[in-house]
Design a protein around this motif. Structure first.
Motif, mmCIF file in Angstrom:
data_model
loop_
_atom_site.group_PDB
_atom_site.id
_atom_site.type_symbol
_atom_site.label_atom_id
_atom_site.label_comp_id
_atom_site.label_asym_id
_atom_site.label_seq_id
_atom_site.Cartn_x
_atom_site.Cartn_y
_atom_site.Cartn_z
ATOM 1 N N PRO A 32 -42.008 -29.014 30.394
ATOM 2 C CA PRO A 32 -42.106 -28.586 29.143
ATOM 3 C C PRO A 32 -42.555 -27.092 28.782
ATOM 4 N N HIS A 33 -41.314 -26.388 29.172
ATOM 5 C CA HIS A 33 -41.172 -24.780 29.241
ATOM 6 C C HIS A 33 -39.946 -24.722 28.844
ATOM 7 N N THR A 34 -38.796 -25.882 29.189
ATOM 8 C CA THR A 34 -37.641 -25.817 28.411
ATOM 9 C C THR A 34 -37.362 -25.552 27.214
ATOM 10 N N LEU A 35 -36.068 -25.430 27.321
ATOM 11 C CA LEU A 35 -35.997 -25.167 25.410
ATOM 12 C C LEU A 35 -36.071 -26.406 24.653
ATOM 13 N N ARG A 36 -36.422 -25.962 23.450
ATOM 14 C CA ARG A 36 -35.785 -27.869 22.465
ATOM 15 C C ARG A 36 -34.576 -28.162 21.943
ATOM 16 N N GLY A 37 -33.704 -27.430 21.833
ATOM 17 C CA GLY A 37 -32.562 -27.957 21.217
ATOM 18 C C GLY A 37 -31.570 -26.665 20.808
ATOM 19 N N ILE A 38 -29.979 -26.399 21.044
ATOM 20 C CA ILE A 38 -29.186 -25.565 20.883
ATOM 21 C C ILE A 38 -28.631 -25.705 19.517
ATOM 22 N N CYS A 39 -27.817 -24.868 18.420
ATOM 23 C CA CYS A 39 -27.791 -24.799 17.203
ATOM 24 C C CYS A 39 -26.980 -25.815 17.502
ATOM 25 N N GLY A 40 -26.188 -26.949 16.241
ATOM 26 C CA GLY A 40 -25.211 -27.607 16.455
ATOM 27 C C GLY A 40 -25.339 -28.669 17.185
ATOM 28 N N ARG A 41 -26.163 -28.509 17.909
ATOM 29 C CA ARG A 41 -25.922 -29.821 19.606
ATOM 30 C C ARG A 41 -26.943 -30.656 20.010
ATOM 31 N N SER A 42 -26.281 -32.242 19.710
ATOM 32 C CA SER A 42 -27.469 -33.415 19.653
ATOM 33 C C SER A 42 -27.736 -33.439 21.195
ATOM 34 N N ARG A 43 -29.271 -33.539 21.301
ATOM 35 C CA ARG A 43 -29.853 -33.939 22.799
ATOM 36 C C ARG A 43 -29.537 -34.313 23.847
ATOM 37 N N GLU A 44 -28.605 -35.284 22.958
ATOM 38 C CA GLU A 44 -27.328 -36.256 24.632
ATOM 39 C C GLU A 44 -26.424 -35.247 24.780
ATOM 40 N N GLU A 45 -26.071 -34.002 24.406
ATOM 41 C CA GLU A 45 -24.897 -33.588 24.705
ATOM 42 C C GLU A 45 -25.410 -32.624 25.679
ATOM 43 N N LEU A 46 -26.834 -31.781 25.011
ATOM 44 C CA LEU A 46 -27.529 -30.840 26.275
ATOM 45 C C LEU A 46 -28.311 -31.653 27.932
ATOM 46 N N PHE A 47 -29.010 -32.295 27.516
ATOM 47 C CA PHE A 47 -29.873 -33.302 28.635
ATOM 48 C C PHE A 47 -28.802 -34.080 29.221
ATOM 49 N N THR A 48 -29.560 -34.165 30.686
ATOM 50 C CA THR A 48 -29.014 -35.855 31.567
ATOM 51 C C THR A 48 -30.384 -36.613 30.847
ATOM 52 N N PRO A 49 -29.673 -37.871 31.072
ATOM 53 C CA PRO A 49 -30.307 -39.171 30.457
ATOM 54 C C PRO A 49 -31.836 -39.169 31.328
ATOM 55 N N ASP A 50 -32.123 -38.695 32.256
ATOM 56 C CA ASP A 50 -33.316 -38.529 33.086
ATOM 57 C C ASP A 50 -33.962 -36.888 32.416
ATOM 58 N N GLY A 51 -32.598 -35.914 31.119
ATOM 59 C CA GLY A 51 -33.979 -35.084 30.893
ATOM 60 C C GLY A 51 -34.233 -33.390 31.897
ATOM 61 N N PHE A 52 -32.965 -33.396 32.352
ATOM 62 C CA PHE A 52 -32.648 -31.953 33.222
ATOM 63 C C PHE A 52 -31.724 -31.589 32.276
ATOM 64 N N TYR A 53 -31.915 -30.212 32.071
ATOM 65 C CA TYR A 53 -30.929 -29.542 31.748
ATOM 66 C C TYR A 53 -29.905 -28.850 32.588
ATOM 67 N N PRO A 54 -28.856 -29.304 32.605
ATOM 68 C CA PRO A 54 -27.556 -28.874 33.533
ATOM 69 C C PRO A 54 -27.474 -27.338 33.368
ATOM 70 N N THR A 55 -27.461 -26.083 34.453
ATOM 71 C CA THR A 55 -27.745 -24.562 33.898
ATOM 72 C C THR A 55 -26.610 -24.179 33.669
ATOM 73 N N GLY A 56 -26.023 -24.441 34.439
ATOM 74 C CA GLY A 56 -24.513 -23.948 34.912
ATOM 75 C C GLY A 56 -24.550 -22.822 36.417
ATOM 76 N N ASP A 57 -25.987 -22.839 36.651
ATOM 77 C CA ASP A 57 -25.856 -22.016 37.474
ATOM 78 C C ASP A 57 -25.961 -22.520 38.479
ATOM 79 N N LEU A 58 -25.310 -21.504 40.105
ATOM 80 C CA LEU A 58 -25.632 -22.259 40.956
ATOM 81 C C LEU A 58 -26.708 -22.100 42.463
ATOM 82 N N GLY A 59 -26.837 -22.611 43.074
ATOM 83 C CA GLY A 59 -27.963 -21.844 44.737
ATOM 84 C C GLY A 59 -28.117 -23.611 45.246
#
Length: 513
Positions: free
Chosen positions: A366-393
């Motif tokens: 519930p604390h993650t972003l609500r969206g990014i200007c000009g981009r759809s939710r489908e572009e941002l999140f995986t089908p199961d609702g995770f946000y890929p950060t681009g960070d490695l760990g």
């Protein structure tokens, strides 16, 4: 009896004014604002904005350096449901236009001039089609003399009551190490929840007097500074331009108890503190080690390096800042805060990997972003609702997160993987290195490891640095291209303040083609 939970900025300001009326909410070198004054002044300011046509959902950009007025303007806007768009004072004209356009900003509030930038002139030089949404530009001076009618003043309370936790509150611009900035959208609920979840780990409570060097236009300043103080009922101490002498005097005068922020700034202040003769005895454990007495400092790696990103509205992982982690977790970022689920996946397949295996960090909650200007939710999140950060760990068996770097920063040298963050940590552990920045530098035989270094004392030469690095790193990770910088200010940065890796790579290549 548990304290009521505020779900919007308006609810939070009213709650704190009732609880801590005369306590300073924010202090700068020229003034201070109590919680009661914040409630009153922001109600008046909100009426002036509404009189001018600002309403719920209106996107209002703000460009000014850190000060008490910045906070008053931001709070006034968000109380009536306007969407705050903090913009960097570092922006050049083209960058400013691009961000105003991406966020579809309708109103702009700006200082006349700051450090050679004249933002009003930059905007007015553009033809109207460049910024189709922009309706009005105010200077802070014009806002200071604005008034509102009695009719408008009477409807402010009703307007604040329409704002909910789900409504957008702020658009924060960010970027990776390269590429165009992104306008990240956060709601009242998700932003306040994210900050609230990390207060205890950051040792922020109602009796804290907190100093952060971060500009308010970054999530580190807005979330970890302004909203942290509001949520805890603490006092925030700030200044327009941090400088060692003035900052040290401010810390002493205001009896600052907690210094959070950049380790390199704390180290720079510590180098000046003894000669300046200031009393920093009010600082408590949880502050950055360099400013604490030697006996209060932790062993290297024992305390968590709070880890987060703009899309998570700041830190989402940590550990009590005044407490050593278990020995097995030294060097980690701590554990995910409540309300944030972290998983590690294979960067290629997207499949979750077992503990101890490095991969890309995904976030959900519930604390993650609500969206990014000009981009759809489908572009941002995986089908199961995770946000890929681009960070490695990787996560260890106990759930501690270890950071490995950015997926777009990682590179190969002779087929072996190099994580710039690992090389930076090693170089910074060398006595005589104040700061280091590492990236790949193309060469005739492939990528090489390049390091731009800000030297302190003793001033090591290239051979000495290379020899010490060889004792800390595998041979293929040791930089072969070196660039010495006079200060951190010589590091190229983009409009959001992050290192411009492309330009840094060019600078390194110029020293050793």
């Amino acid at each position: 009896m548990p304290e009521p939970v505020a779900h919007t900025i308006d609810e939070l300001v009213r709650l704190r004014a009732a609880q801590h009326g005369d306590r300073p909410m924010v202090i700068d070198p020229t003034g201070r604002v109590s919680y009661r004054q914040l409630d009153s002044t922001t109600t008046d300011l909100a009426a002036c904005f509404v009189e001018a046509g600002v309403g719920k959902g209106t996107r209002v950009a703000l460009i000014m350096p850190n000060c008490t007025r910045w906070i008053e303007i931001a709070v006034a806007l968000t109380r009536v449901g306007a969407v705050l768009v903090p913009l960097s004072t570092l922006l050049q004209a083209g960058e400013l236009a691009a961000q105003l356009r991406v966020a579809a900003v309708q109103f702009l509030v700006t200082v006349e001039e700051f450090r050679g930038h004249r933002y009003v002139d930059d905007v007015r030089a553009l033809p109207p089609p460049e910024l189709p949404a922009l309706r009005q530009v105010w200077t802070t001076g014009q806002l200071d003399v604005a008034t509102a009618s009695d009719r408008v003043r009477r409807i402010i309370d009703a307007m604040t009551e329409t704002v909910t936790a789900a409504d957008p509150m702020v658009i924060m611009f960010t970027s990776g190490s390269s590429g165009n900035p992104k306008g990240v959208i956060h709601s009242h609920g998700n932003a306040l929840g994210a900050v609230r979840s990390g207060l205890a780990a950051r040792c922020i409570s109602s009796d804290t007097r907190l100093y952060l060097p971060m500009p308010f236009f970054w999530v580190g300043g807005f979330g970890s500074g302004i909203l942290s103080a509001l949520l805890a009922g603490a006092t925030l101490v700030t200044e327009e331009i941090p400088r060692p002498d003035t900052t040290l005097r401010l810390l002493e005068r205001e009896r600052v108890t907690l210094f959070r922020g950049w380790p390199d700034q704390a180290e720079a202040l510590a180098r000046h503190a003894s000669s300046a003769g200031v009393d920093l005895s009010a600082l408590r454990p949880g502050s950055l080690d360099a400013l604490l007495p030697v006996e209060q400092r932790a062993a290297p790696g024992a305390r968590a390096a709070l880890f987060g990103m703009t899309e998570a509205f700041g830190p989402y992982c940590g550990y009590p800042a005044d407490t050593d982690m278990p020995a097995s977790a030294w060097g980690s970022c701590g554990k995910p805060f409540g309300g944030m689920e972290v998983r590690i996946v294979d960067p290629n397949s997207g499949a979750p990997v077992p503990p101890g295996t490095a991969g890309m960090i995904h976030l959900r909650g519930p604390h993650t972003l609500r969206g990014i200007c000009g981009r759809s939710r489908e572009e941002l999140f995986t089908p199961d609702g995770f946000y890929p950060t681009g960070d490695l760990g990787h996560l260890d068996d106990d759930g501690f997160l270890f950071y490995h770097g950015r997926s777009d920063d990682m590179f190969k040298v002779s087929g072996a993987t190099v994580y710039p963050s690992e090389v930076v940590r090693a170089l910074r552990s060398i006595d005589g290195v104040d700061h280091a920045f590492v990236t790949n530098v193309p060469g005739p035989a492939g990528d090489r490891v390049g390091a731009a270094v800000v030297r302190g004392k003793p001033a090591l030469n290239r051979d000495q640095l290379r020899d010490q690095a060889r004792t800390l790193l595998s041979s293929f990770k040791v930089p072969t291209v070196w660039l010495f910088l006079e200060s951190d200010e010589d590091v190229p940065r983009g409009g959001t303040g992050k290192v411009d890796t492309r330009r840094l790579r060019e600078m390194l290549a110029e020293t050793n083609p």
